[in-house]
Scaffold this active site. Structure first.
Site, PDB file in Angstrom:
ATOM      1  N   LYS A  75       0.784  -1.276  -0.333  1.00  0.00           N
ATOM      2  CA  LYS A  75       0.137   0.079  -0.045  1.00  0.00           C
ATOM      3  C   LYS A  75       0.826   1.238  -0.080  1.00  0.00           C
ATOM      4  CE  LYS A  75      -2.592   3.172   2.293  1.00  0.00           C
ATOM      5  NZ  LYS A  75      -1.872   4.245   2.515  1.00  0.00           N
ATOM      6  N   GLU A 107       2.383   6.702  15.794  1.00  0.00           N
ATOM      7  CA  GLU A 107       1.171   6.867  16.440  1.00  0.00           C
ATOM      8  C   GLU A 107       0.476   5.634  15.139  1.00  0.00           C
ATOM      9  OE1 GLU A 107      -2.779   9.690  16.245  1.00  0.00           O
ATOM     10  OE2 GLU A 107      -1.256  10.362  15.079  1.00  0.00           O
ATOM     11  N   GLU A 126      -1.359   7.816   0.568  1.00  0.00           N
ATOM     12  CA  GLU A 126      -2.547   8.243  -0.870  1.00  0.00           C
ATOM     13  C   GLU A 126      -1.780   9.315  -1.115  1.00  0.00           C
ATOM     14  OE1 GLU A 126      -4.021   8.727   3.870  1.00  0.00           O
ATOM     15  OE2 GLU A 126      -3.144   7.257   2.717  1.00  0.00           O
ATOM     16  N   GLN A 180       0.187  18.979   6.595  1.00  0.00           N
ATOM     17  CA  GLN A 180       1.479  18.734   7.825  1.00  0.00           C
ATOM     18  C   GLN A 180       1.959  20.506   7.377  1.00  0.00           C
ATOM     19  OE1 GLN A 180       3.026  16.892   8.494  1.00  0.00           O
ATOM     20  NE2 GLN A 180       5.244  17.127   8.659  1.00  0.00           N
ATOM     21  N   SER A 220       4.371   7.356  10.517  1.00  0.00           N
ATOM     22  CA  SER A 220       4.651   7.992  12.504  1.00  0.00           C
ATOM     23  C   SER A 220       4.016   6.815  13.380  1.00  0.00           C
ATOM     24  CB  SER A 220       3.456   8.835  12.404  1.00  0.00           C
ATOM     25  OG  SER A 220       2.177   8.367  12.289  1.00  0.00           O
ATOM     26  N   GLU A 271       9.530   1.383  11.118  1.00  0.00           N
ATOM     27  CA  GLU A 271      10.271   2.473  10.919  1.00  0.00           C
ATOM     28  C   GLU A 271       9.486   2.933  11.490  1.00  0.00           C
ATOM     29  OE1 GLU A 271      12.044   5.521  10.453  1.00  0.00           O
ATOM     30  OE2 GLU A 271      12.142   4.934   8.300  1.00  0.00           O
ATOM     31  N   CYS A 299      12.345  11.395   8.632  1.00  0.00           N
ATOM     32  CA  CYS A 299      12.809  10.622  10.055  1.00  0.00           C
ATOM     33  C   CYS A 299      14.107  10.641  10.917  1.00  0.00           C
ATOM     34  CB  CYS A 299      12.360   9.067   9.994  1.00  0.00           C
ATOM     35  SG  CYS A 299      13.242   8.362   8.560  1.00  0.00           S
TER      36      CYS A 299
END
EC number: 1.2.1.36
Length: 512
Positions: free
Chosen positions: A204, A260, A207, A361, A258, A280, A314
């Site tokens: 995936k 989260e 998006e 963002q 993320s 990661e 990151c």
């Protein structure tokens, strides 16, 4: 990724790079459907979603929007491709490696097209997409192609008349969920070791940035991979991402994104079939500049370390700790660099910073910049959006930053450089480690003892000494603490995509 020390992400520094081609600004998008069984499919629901150019905020095209039924179809195809006796399972290891080399050849052939798609979809400079993202993809594919016929078990000494050995076998159907900051590169980091080991995949893409993943689907078919080995389902996290994470027939999942969302992926994996998970995730990475450092090198590396890719890394050097003796000079030089950074049209080869990925963002970064101002950090430059219709933010530098400020604690994921001051090595070790994250760290010093002490003490999966973002396909990458689990790249990545089987044989008691 290119840095002042000459390293190139996922590659060797001594290879002569190809000439930069003229970028294709209005590239026709050919692949927008779901890729299953080497064929293109419309979504079961009939839905589509738009992908937009963050430089102009204009729609590029519409892409088929996958959902759980599409994931189920992709998993079924991957299962069939993995069955014993299938064309994929009958391939010997050398042939698997040859297919990966052929895929690398095709990526290299279409490098300019893929780089242009990446620039359209992400807003990253074409210069970076071509020389860093695509270079990393090609080198990663070739690196793991070479590993395909070198994955070996061990012979284990046991009792007399007993032979014991291990086999490293593919896991089966593997899922992958990739991010929007390095869309194709992060996909290849997962795809290459998985296929090298003989697995099949359901992918995936983010998006926001599905276009290069779908283009890669066409190259996978052209390279000769059997149907069902690689399946690509574009869509959204709560639908496609959740379906992959919780699917009972997917045996392993790799996720980059993320912290989260990483928690949700791991929870879904454990609640379904305890599938193996590689994560990661985020980072709040310390970059430590000692008083004895080469200041020119440190300033440039710290600058590139935080502003590269619009700060959307990151690995970003998002906490720069500078020893007090050189603090003022470091700040002065950093401000000079930031003010000179070329921001604008990502198809202009002189541009080094494009727009942020989307409005969400963009707004988050500006809100964190405002928090820095309110909490008492000194704004040295930047601090606002560019006067442009795109999602551009001025390179921003804060000095007089303290550990309790939000810009020193939260992952900004934008072009913001917080610079903090320290007095002693023991102090900076404690402060650098006082975070839930542990992805990367960097140290700038001419003292080898000091460098090794810091490398040992810092709680990070990667520590760079006198360089930054020096990533190689041969070297493992991953995080400590809440920056993730497992490793990508290098020989270590192979363990993430294989099961170890012990075979014990009791021999006859009679002497020959």
């Amino acid at each position: 990724m290119a840095t002042a020390n000459g390293a190139v992400e996922n590659g060797q520094p001594d290879r002569k790079p190809p000439a930069l081609p003229r970028p294709i600004r209005n590239l026709e998008v050919k692949f927008t459907k779901i890729f299953i069984n080497n064929e293109w499919h419309e979504s079961k629901s009939g839905k589509k979603f738009a992908t937009c150019n963050p430089s102009t905020r204009e729609q590029i095209c519409e892409v088929e929007e996958g959902d759980k039924p599409d994931v189920d179809k992709a998993v079924e195809a991957a299962q069939v491709a993995f069955q014993r006796g299938s064309p994929w399972r009958r391939l010997d290891a050398l042939s698997r490696g040859r297919l990966l080399h052929q895929l690398a050849d095709l990526v290299e052939r279409d490098r300019a097209t893929l780089a242009a798609l990446e620039t359209m979809d992400t807003g990253k400079p074409f210069l970076h997409a071509f020389f860093i993202d695509l270079e990393g993809c090609i080198r990663t594919l070739r690196y793991f192609a070479g590993w395909a016929d070198k994955i070996q078990g061990k012979t284990i000494p046991t009792d007399d008349n007993v032979v014991c050995f291990t086999r490293h076998e593919p896991i089966g159907v593997c899922g992958a969920i990739t991010p929007w900051n390095f869309p194709l590169l992060m996909l290849v980091w997962k795809l290459a070791p998985a296929l090298c080991c003989g697995n099949t995949m359901v992918l995936k893409p983010a998006e926001q940035t599905p276009l290069t993943a779908l283009y890669l689907g066409s190259l996978i078919k052209e390279a000769g991979f059997p149907p069902g080995v690689v399946n690509i389902v574009p869509g959204f996290g709560p639908t496609v991402g959740a379906a992959i994470s919780s699917h009972p027939q997917i045996n392993k999942i790799a996720f980059t994104g993320s912290t989260e969302v990483g928690k949700l992926v791991k929870e879904a994996a454990s609640r379904s079939n305890l599938k193996r998970v590689t994560l990661e995730l985020g980072g709040k990475n310390p970059c430590i500049v000692c008083a004895d450092a080469d200041l020119d090198l440190a300033v440039e590396c710290a600058h590139q370390g935080v502003f590269f890719n619009q700060g959307q890394c990151c690995t970003a050097a998002s906490r720069v700790f500078v020893e007090e003796q050189v603090y003022s000079e470091f700040v002065r030089r950093s401000v000079e660099y930031a003010k000179k950074r070329p921001v604008g049209d990502p198809f202009d080869v002189k541009t080094e910073q494009g727009p942020q990925i989307d409005q969400k963002q963009f707004d988050k970064i500006l809100e964190l910049i405002e928090s820095g101002k309110k909490e008492g950090a000194k704004l040295e430059c930047g601090g606002s959006a560019m006067e442009d219709k795109g999602l551009f933010i001025k390179p921003t530098v804060f000095s007089e930053v303290t550990d309790n400020m939000r810009i020193a604690k939260e992952e900004i994921f934008g072009p913001v450089q917080p610079i903090l001051k320290f007095k002693s090595i023991e102090e900076v070790i404690k402060r650098a480690n006082s975070t839930d994250y542990g992805l990367t760290a960097a140290v700038f010093t001419k003292n080898l003892d000091k460098a090794l002490k810091l490398a040992s003490a810092l709680e990070s999966g990667t520590v760079w000494i006198n360089c930054y973002n020096a990533l190689y396909a041969q070297a493992p990458f991953g995080g400590f603490k809440m920056s993730g689990n497992g490793r990508e790249l290098g020989e270590y990545a192979l363990a993430e995509y294989t099961e170890v089987k012990t075979v014990t044989i009791k021999l006859g008691d009679k002497n020959p």
